[in-house]
Design an enzyme around this catalytic site. Structure first.
Site, PDB file in Angstrom:
ATOM      1  N   HIS A   1      -2.922  -0.184  -2.452  1.00  0.00           N
ATOM      2  CA  HIS A   1      -4.079   0.486  -1.852  1.00  0.00           C
ATOM      3  C   HIS A   1      -5.320   0.322  -2.738  1.00  0.00           C
ATOM      4  O   HIS A   1      -5.242   0.362  -3.955  1.00  0.00           O
ATOM      5  CB  HIS A   1      -3.758   1.974  -1.684  1.00  0.00           C
ATOM      6  CG  HIS A   1      -4.779   2.736  -0.916  1.00  0.00           C
ATOM      7  ND1 HIS A   1      -4.909   2.626   0.448  1.00  0.00           N
ATOM      8  CD2 HIS A   1      -5.731   3.615  -1.308  1.00  0.00           C
ATOM      9  CE1 HIS A   1      -5.885   3.410   0.856  1.00  0.00           C
ATOM     10  NE2 HIS A   1      -6.405   4.011  -0.188  1.00  0.00           N
TER      11      HIS A   1
ATOM     12  N   ASP B   1       0.833  -1.196   0.000  1.00  0.00           N
ATOM     13  CA  ASP B   1       0.000   0.000   0.000  1.00  0.00           C
ATOM     14  C   ASP B   1       0.874   1.255   0.000  1.00  0.00           C
ATOM     15  O   ASP B   1       1.606   1.515   0.944  1.00  0.00           O
ATOM     16  CB  ASP B   1      -0.889  -0.012   1.248  1.00  0.00           C
ATOM     17  CG  ASP B   1      -2.017   1.003   1.200  1.00  0.00           C
ATOM     18  OD1 ASP B   1      -1.819   2.083   0.618  1.00  0.00           O
ATOM     19  OD2 ASP B   1      -3.092   0.714   1.759  1.00  0.00           O
TER      20      ASP B   1
END
Length: 230
Positions: free
Chosen positions: A199, A168
């Site tokens: 993400h 992420d």
């Protein structure tokens, strides 16, 4: 069946998208907590899918204090710019208070059990919902800034499920280490990581969407809610 609900607070009124299951009286409820794009089609679709699984789903307009009715996508540079402007102007504490008001508004229409699920900004807010409100169960997807609030886990009394994308770009490895160290042994917390995922891997249609891991995470979330909100 969908409708709009008006939620009253001492600071003013705001709206929420509501999706109701086709059958069943007094279903358990889930508050769906938005990303930085407002109550958009992605959030409405999540509500509709939850309703299809028998939940009363409600997505409050948490940007109402800045600009009511935000409904944008992740498809253009201008929309991303707008989304980050909203994110930077957003008052997290006020947002949690608005989620709390949403829980209070929807609980009388439900079985009495109310959960929460949030994504991105909403992932952080879902964690804070778990620690600051009387929600019965909460799910956080790739919460941004969660590492700054892990100390609040000492207040956590209800089940919390966390989904963390290992790659992420908005929750770097250092932040993930803080999250894991603080939360992995908490008796109320279940933590899942997703190798190779960036993400918003569960945002259908998004740049980093991964169908297999989105299905895995969503299946875990659904099972979690069916168990904790029964």
């Amino acid at each position: 069946m969908s409708e709009t609900l008006t939620i009253n607070t001492p600071d003013g009124d705001f709206s929420a998208y509501v999706a109701r299951p086709a059958t069943g009286d007094n279903p358990p409820a889930v508050v769906v907590i938005q990303e930085i794009f407002g109550v958009n089609q992605v959030m409405r679709d999540i509500c509709d899918k939850l309703a299809g699984e028998g939940f009363l789903a409600v997505c409050p307009d948490l940007f109402w204090r800045i600009e009511p009715g935000i409904d944008i996508t992740d498809k253009s540079e201008a929309e991303w710019k707008k989304a980050f402007e909203l994110f930077n102007a957003f008052d997290v504490d006020a947002g949690v208070a608005d989620i709390d008001a949403t829980i209070d508004a929807i609980r009388p229409q439900s079985s009495g059990k109310v959960g929460a699920v949030g994504y991105c900004l909403g992932g952080l807010l879902a964690f804070l919902t778990a620690t600051r409100t009387d929600a019965d169960a909460s799910v956080s997807y790739y919460g941004v800034g969660l590492e700054k609030h892990v100390g609040e886990a000492e207040k956590l009394e209800k089940p919390l499920l966390l989904h963390v994308a290992e790659e992420d770009k908005f929750v770097p490895k250092e932040a993930q280490q803080v999250i894991f160290a603080a939360l992995k042994d908490h008796p109320q917390i279940t933590l899942h990581t997703y190798a190779g995922r960036d993400h918003a891997f569960a945002r259908e249609g998004g740049e980093h969407y991964d169908a297999a891991d989105a299905a895995l995470a969503n299946g875990r979330s659904l099972d979690f809610f069916k168990k904790t909100l029964a």
